[in-house]
Design an enzyme around this catalytic site. Structure first.
Site, PDB file in Angstrom:
ATOM      1  N   PHE A  23       0.811  -1.220   0.000  1.00 30.54           N
ATOM      2  CA  PHE A  23       0.000   0.000   0.000  1.00 30.54           C
ATOM      3  C   PHE A  23       0.840   1.264   0.000  1.00 30.54           C
ATOM      4  O   PHE A  23       0.381   2.321  -0.442  1.00 30.54           O
ATOM      5  CB  PHE A  23      -0.925   0.019   1.230  1.00 30.54           C
ATOM      6  CG  PHE A  23      -0.222   0.350   2.522  1.00 30.54           C
ATOM      7  CD1 PHE A  23      -0.019   1.676   2.907  1.00 30.54           C
ATOM      8  CD2 PHE A  23       0.240  -0.657   3.364  1.00 30.54           C
ATOM      9  CE1 PHE A  23       0.630   1.990   4.095  1.00 30.54           C
ATOM     10  CE2 PHE A  23       0.888  -0.354   4.547  1.00 30.54           C
ATOM     11  CZ  PHE A  23       1.089   0.979   4.914  1.00 30.54           C
ATOM     12  N   LYS A  48      -1.220  -7.886  -8.490  1.00 29.01           N
ATOM     13  CA  LYS A  48      -2.133  -7.947  -7.348  1.00 29.01           C
ATOM     14  C   LYS A  48      -1.720  -6.809  -6.420  1.00 29.01           C
ATOM     15  O   LYS A  48      -0.819  -6.951  -5.598  1.00 29.01           O
ATOM     16  CB  LYS A  48      -2.024  -9.295  -6.644  1.00 29.01           C
ATOM     17  CG  LYS A  48      -3.281  -9.729  -5.851  1.00 29.01           C
ATOM     18  CD  LYS A  48      -3.690  -8.786  -4.741  1.00 29.01           C
ATOM     19  CE  LYS A  48      -2.771  -8.874  -3.538  1.00 29.01           C
ATOM     20  NZ  LYS A  48      -3.233  -7.903  -2.445  1.00 29.01           N
ATOM     21  N   GLU A  60      -5.079  -3.962  -1.519  1.00 35.65           N
ATOM     22  CA  GLU A  60      -6.513  -3.670  -1.528  1.00 35.65           C
ATOM     23  C   GLU A  60      -6.825  -2.369  -0.789  1.00 35.65           C
ATOM     24  O   GLU A  60      -7.963  -1.892  -0.822  1.00 35.65           O
ATOM     25  CB  GLU A  60      -7.297  -4.837  -0.912  1.00 35.65           C
ATOM     26  CG  GLU A  60      -7.008  -5.136   0.544  1.00 35.65           C
ATOM     27  CD  GLU A  60      -5.802  -6.041   0.766  1.00 35.65           C
ATOM     28  OE1 GLU A  60      -5.729  -6.631   1.859  1.00 35.65           O
ATOM     29  OE2 GLU A  60      -4.944  -6.156  -0.135  1.00 35.65           O
ATOM     30  N   ARG A  61      -5.822  -1.764  -0.145  1.00 34.77           N
ATOM     31  CA  ARG A  61      -6.079  -0.523   0.603  1.00 34.77           C
ATOM     32  C   ARG A  61      -6.105   0.711  -0.302  1.00 34.77           C
ATOM     33  O   ARG A  61      -6.767   1.694   0.015  1.00 34.77           O
ATOM     34  CB  ARG A  61      -5.018  -0.346   1.693  1.00 34.77           C
ATOM     35  CG  ARG A  61      -5.029  -1.462   2.728  1.00 34.77           C
ATOM     36  CD  ARG A  61      -3.910  -1.270   3.721  1.00 34.77           C
ATOM     37  NE  ARG A  61      -3.760  -2.432   4.590  1.00 34.77           N
ATOM     38  CZ  ARG A  61      -2.798  -2.570   5.500  1.00 34.77           C
ATOM     39  NH1 ARG A  61      -1.907  -1.603   5.649  1.00 34.77           N
ATOM     40  NH2 ARG A  61      -2.726  -3.646   6.231  1.00 34.77           N
ATOM     41  N   SER A 114       5.706  -7.002   4.269  1.00 35.22           N
ATOM     42  CA  SER A 114       6.298  -7.368   5.555  1.00 35.22           C
ATOM     43  C   SER A 114       7.155  -8.623   5.422  1.00 35.22           C
ATOM     44  O   SER A 114       6.943  -9.444   4.518  1.00 35.22           O
ATOM     45  CB  SER A 114       5.202  -7.595   6.590  1.00 35.22           C
ATOM     46  OG  SER A 114       4.454  -8.765   6.277  1.00 35.22           O
ATOM     47  N   CYS A 134       9.492   1.791   3.551  1.00 36.38           N
ATOM     48  CA  CYS A 134      10.462   0.767   3.927  1.00 36.38           C
ATOM     49  C   CYS A 134      11.869   1.342   4.025  1.00 36.38           C
ATOM     50  O   CYS A 134      12.749   0.746   4.641  1.00 36.38           O
ATOM     51  CB  CYS A 134      10.438  -0.397   2.934  1.00 36.38           C
ATOM     52  SG  CYS A 134      11.042   0.021   1.289  1.00 36.38           S
ATOM     53  N   GLU A 139       9.863  -3.459  13.195  1.00 40.12           N
ATOM     54  CA  GLU A 139       9.522  -2.340  12.319  1.00 40.12           C
ATOM     55  C   GLU A 139       8.213  -1.720  12.787  1.00 40.12           C
ATOM     56  O   GLU A 139       7.185  -2.394  12.845  1.00 40.12           O
ATOM     57  CB  GLU A 139       9.397  -2.811  10.870  1.00 40.12           C
ATOM     58  CG  GLU A 139       9.125  -1.690   9.887  1.00 40.12           C
ATOM     59  CD  GLU A 139       9.066  -2.175   8.449  1.00 40.12           C
ATOM     60  OE1 GLU A 139       9.523  -1.428   7.562  1.00 40.12           O
ATOM     61  OE2 GLU A 139       8.558  -3.285   8.217  1.00 40.12           O
TER      62      GLU A 139
END
Length: 504
Positions: free
Chosen positions: A154, A178, A181-182, A231, A286, A388
């Site tokens: 996202f 893909k 979805e956020r 993640s 990140c 994190e």
């Protein structure tokens, strides 16, 4: 009376918007207001299989298209996305929460990789050895893998999909994206722009979904390679599952990026760099610097004072507002998770210098806002140092000397990015050579390489031996075929040979 119900998003398959049929949806929020602005369908295994079949059929013609013609499609796409950049940035901001200027940078860094991929005709050239043996020539060629997939996060809904699809498409593959979805609207718009640029229908498909869609990709034999950013636990799962199913995989996970601050550094420059690198995009990067490591007590005390002063001046507000330093977090769950880490830091004994919890913006009281948070005296055994946090929280973890600072960055289980600020060239050179981290900045707070170098972390930040963008991307998205060719003279009669051939 107007209908205020959330709009319903689609998939993009075979060059068309396709409604979801699974009956499952996920809410897409406006993080600035906390309101649901759209619903995105979550694909079933069957829907993903149909998209893969579409991509497999379309790839045959696209892979046979010469690289120069494929490059021209990418050129046209760059022209179109640059024209659409401002509106695309606003769409990104509405769904993600980052500022419009930050969203523009998200798009631009993705476009730069597509620009690099336009050089595919050169990057796909093989090697040639004439007269490797008597009458024998040996040459290699790079060929597309077929159908490949990207599973993207996202926090960079434009940049990372473009990092994946640009080189993959230029190399002649078809691509299944893909996205998160956020915030799926920008990837869907990118697919429209590629179609407008001349990409054949079906070569690029965007399929929204959750774990069911991811597992459908991982277990479908027609998908030959998978790229992922997210993640670490999911990166490791995708890497291992892809490998078990015979797929190539490059999977990038979490990070805990340190900035080493040497006593000779200009602390005003350091503080400004840390504020931007730590709090930009609400820390949802990140490559965000989350740990400042000042060397020596005097350096640490002075840096803590300067950071505290600057933190108080930061401006937080809705993503589309002007003169805002950063906006809200992506979801209420993300806000709750980061607030939990702040409490953990307090419970573990770190010194809280600035507490961003309970931050509200007038007129946007339901938005997912967190003020800038700053901790001092963080030790390496604390949870908030090890894990994190992914939010606007900066930790000061002091080091007594250079060797201790070097060890802190090198020994952490994540090895994504690290930076050192110093005026000493010898120290910078030594640090760059010895630190056990994949990307290093010298007086650069966020060391994201330019498009024609490669991006990738080490240890639990990266799984796979090839990185994103740069030459590695073309190595990842192609397979090498080597041809040994011999044209015999008609009057040469050798007879059968039962020994392994050698070139003599």
């Amino acid at each position: 009376m107007t209908d205020s119900s959330p709009r319903e998003l689609t998939h993009f398959i075979g060059g068309k918007h396709v409604s979801g049929t699974s009956g499952r949806f996920s809410d897409v929020f406006d993080p600035s207001t906390g309101e649901v602005q759209a619903r995105v369908p979550l694909a079933s295994t069957e829907e993903m299989a149909a998209a893969i079949a579409n991509a497999e059929e379309a790839q045959v013609g696209w892979g046979a298209t010469n690289p120069q013609k494929r490059a021209r499609v990418l050129m046209k796409f760059v022209e179109l996305i640059n024209k659409d950049a401002l509106e695309l940035a606003k769409t990104l901001s509405r769904e993600h929460g980052k500022t419009v200027d930050d969203a523009k940078g998200d798009i631009q860094r993705g476009v730069e990789v597509v620009e690099f991929a336009i050089g595919a005709p050169h990057l796909l050239k093989g090697e040639y050895s004439s007269a490797a043996g008597t009458g024998i020539d040996v040459y290699s060629m790079r060929q597309p893998l077929g159908v490949v997939a990207g599973i993207t996060p996202f926090n960079f809904p434009a940049m990372i999909p473009l990092w994946k699809m640009g080189p993959a498409l230029a190399a002649g593959n078809s691509f299944i994206l893909k996205p998160s979805e956020r915030d799926p609207s920008v990837p869907l718009r990118i697919a429209e722009l590629f179609l407008e640029a001349g990409l054949p229908a079906g070569v690029l498909n965007v399929v929204n979904g959750d774990k069911e869609a991811v597992d459908a990709i991982l277990h479908d034999d027609r998908v030959k390679a998978v790229g992922f950013v997210g993640s670490t636990p999911i990166a490791q799962y995708i890497y291992e599952t892809a490998a078990q199913n015979g797929k190539r995989a490059q999977c990038f996970g979490g990070a805990k990026n340190h900035m080493i601050v040497m006593p000779d550094a200009d602390l005003d420059q350091v503080a400004d760099a840390l504020i931007g690198a730590g709090y930009g995009s609400a820390g949802e990067r990140c490559m965000a610097i989350s740990v400042a490591v000042p060397v020596g007590k005097e350096t640490g005390d002075a840096l803590a004072a300067k950071l505290t002063e600057r933190v108080k001046a930061l401006r937080i507000g809705p993503a589309l507002a002007e003169s805002v330093d950063y906006g809200p977090l992506i979801t209420a769950e993300a806000l709750q998770r980061v607030e939990g880490y702040i409490q953990t830091g307090i419970d573990e004994g770190a010194t809280l210098l600035a507490d961003g919890r309970g931050y509200t913006v007038e007129g946007y009281e339901n938005g997912f806002y967190l003020g800038p948070t700053l901790f001092d005296n963080v030790s390496t055994d604390m949870t908030v140092y090890k894990e994190e946090v992914f939010g606007p929280v900066l930790f000061i973890a002091r080091a007594d000397d250079y060797e201790q600072a070097l060890a802190m960055a090198s020994d952490h289980e994540f090895g994504n990015g690290v930076s050192i600020f110093t005026r000493d060239g010898d120290a910078a050179r030594d640090f760059s050579a010895r630190v056990n981290v994949g990307m290093v900045g010298v007086n650069v707070p966020i060391p994201v390489p330019i498009a024609y170098h490669t991006f990738g972390g080490w240890k639990k930040s990266g799984f796979g031996d090839l990185n994103q963008h740069g030459p590695d991307a073309f190595r990842f998205y192609t397979k090498t075929k080597t041809v040994t060719s011999r044209w015999l003279s008609h009057d040469l009669k050798e007879g059968a040979s039962f020994v392994i051939p050698t070139m003599h």
